[in-house]
Structures are given as structure tokens and as C-alpha cells.
Scaffold this active site. Sequence first.
Site: not given
Length: 314
Positions: A15, A93, A171
Site C-alpha cells: 500500500i 486504515k 480489512d
Amino acid sequence: MTKPIRLAVIGMGKIACDQHLPSIAGTQKFELVATVSRDGKPSVDGVQCVRSIEELADSGIGIDAVSICTPPQVRHDIAQFAIEQGWHTMLEKPPGATLAEVIALRDAAKAAGVTLFATWHSRYAAMVEPARAWLRGREIRRAKITWREDVRVWHPGQEWIWQPGGFGVFDPGINALSIITRILPEPLFVTKSQLFFPGNQAAPIAAEVSMRDRKGVPVEMDLDFRQEGPQHWDIDVETDAGTLSLSHGGAKLSIAGVENRSEENAMEGEYPGLYKRFAALVWASVSDVDVSPLRLVADAFLCGRITMVEDFIE
């Protein structure tokens, strides 16, 4: 002109490389001055890489802020250390492995006088704000979340996601919850949930969650990591003026079957939108820590009935 915020990125996984680094490179609000990776290998030419946040603090590199992209299980201690250095802190997140961790970080940031930003990137998808604006003042009758994706495609080799605190199918599912809690006017409460655990994993591979708002409006959520073929990241909200449909994770919007092509209020991209917001928070000396999506995940586990399913083999 305000000087660029000197930023370090901590945790150089998929990410960070796919989303954070391009977004930072595309803005003049931040200057990437360091990265932190356990292997110590530089990810960006000309940018120093160290192995730990403690090594970063001892490096002498001038740091104003950090963006923490590690798995959630290890995020609290890293963020607490950053706050103690006086660094403004941005959390990928989900912002932590537990609610208690995030609340503690919020309180620590307030005491230290630094910004804490618990990010929800899906809220910055192009059509989320237009959807929120259209729903305002309308009678909402029911909503349905369908979030089905192939874990082997989207999370290859990510063993942390199957461990306690890794969230499993929640998730990606928390992205849907970050959108629904943004666009609906009333808070949501979990009434029941069914969690499907592979026999060899410690996190769910699928889930069915029933919620309602305080006016009794039902919201159903269907999550599944076993989806093959077409992937689904959809939210449908039935109202007195027709059904609003957000698809592609909030990138597309249709109302009563008619696609909304308006670009008004559309963000320039989810992660560029996050960094735009982070800069504004830092310059205003305020924090943004919304735990409502994480709270719903926690409640889904509290209310959950567990069903064991076949082992997951990647």
C-alpha cells in the site's frame, strides 16, 4: 507560501509503494525525507531508508510528520513513539488493532499538541460526497453493502491479515463501513453477525452483518474473500426518491438507474485526497480521529456467531 511538511513513511509494503509514494510525489505540500523498512533497503532514489522508527529519531533527519503504513498489529507503539517525538502522525486504515489503542493515541496526540489523522481512504472516492449530499434530507428505507473480492488477487502473501488483529475480510470490509458511516445521516448499530473462519486461520474469510440506525432503518452487509470472477464493492441505499447505488468502491454513482457523471465535489483521487487533508490538519493544528467504522467492526465481532469453514490455502 507554507513550507513543505517534511515527511517519513514507515512500513514500505504494497500500500505504501502503490498509493502513498505516488501521492506524496504528486504534491508540493509534503517533502519525502525518509522511509522506514525492516530490511533497510531504499524505496525511493535519493531518500534515506532506516530500519526502525528509533533509528529514524537518532538519524538527525529533520522530520515534521510520519505516515504509518505498517500492519495494524504493530501500529500503536510506532505511533506513540512518533507522537512523543512531536511528529504529526497519519495512520493507514484500520488505524489500530483495537479501539482502545486508537483512543489512547488520540489522547496522547492531544496532550502532545500534535496532529493525529486516522485515515479512511474510501471516503475520498470520487462519488462519496455527491452521494452524501443527495441522501441528505431524504427518507432512507434500507441499505445493502456487498463487498466481495478475491483475497489471492488483492492480498497476496499478506499473512498478517489472517492473524488476530489483522481483521481478515473486515480489512476491505471496513472500507465499506467508512463510506456508509459517511453518507448515512444517522449512526449505525450492529444487531447480529455471522463470521466464517477457515479452520487454519484466526480471522474471518467471510461475514454477514445486520445493522440498523437509531430510526430502525436496516442495513445489511455481505463480505467475502472467496469471490472469483467479477469483484463487488457496492452499496445500495433505497429511499423515497429511488435507489442510490455506489459501485467500484465509491468511484461510480447511479440514482434510480441513471449514472451520475457530475464531477462537482469529486476528489482528485483517494490517496491524494488523504494527503491534502493531512496537510490541512497539520497547518490548522487539529486532529481527525473518527473511530465509527472500527467500532462497527469491533461490534460485529462482539455480536458474532462463528462458523468454521474449509481451510484457506493461498
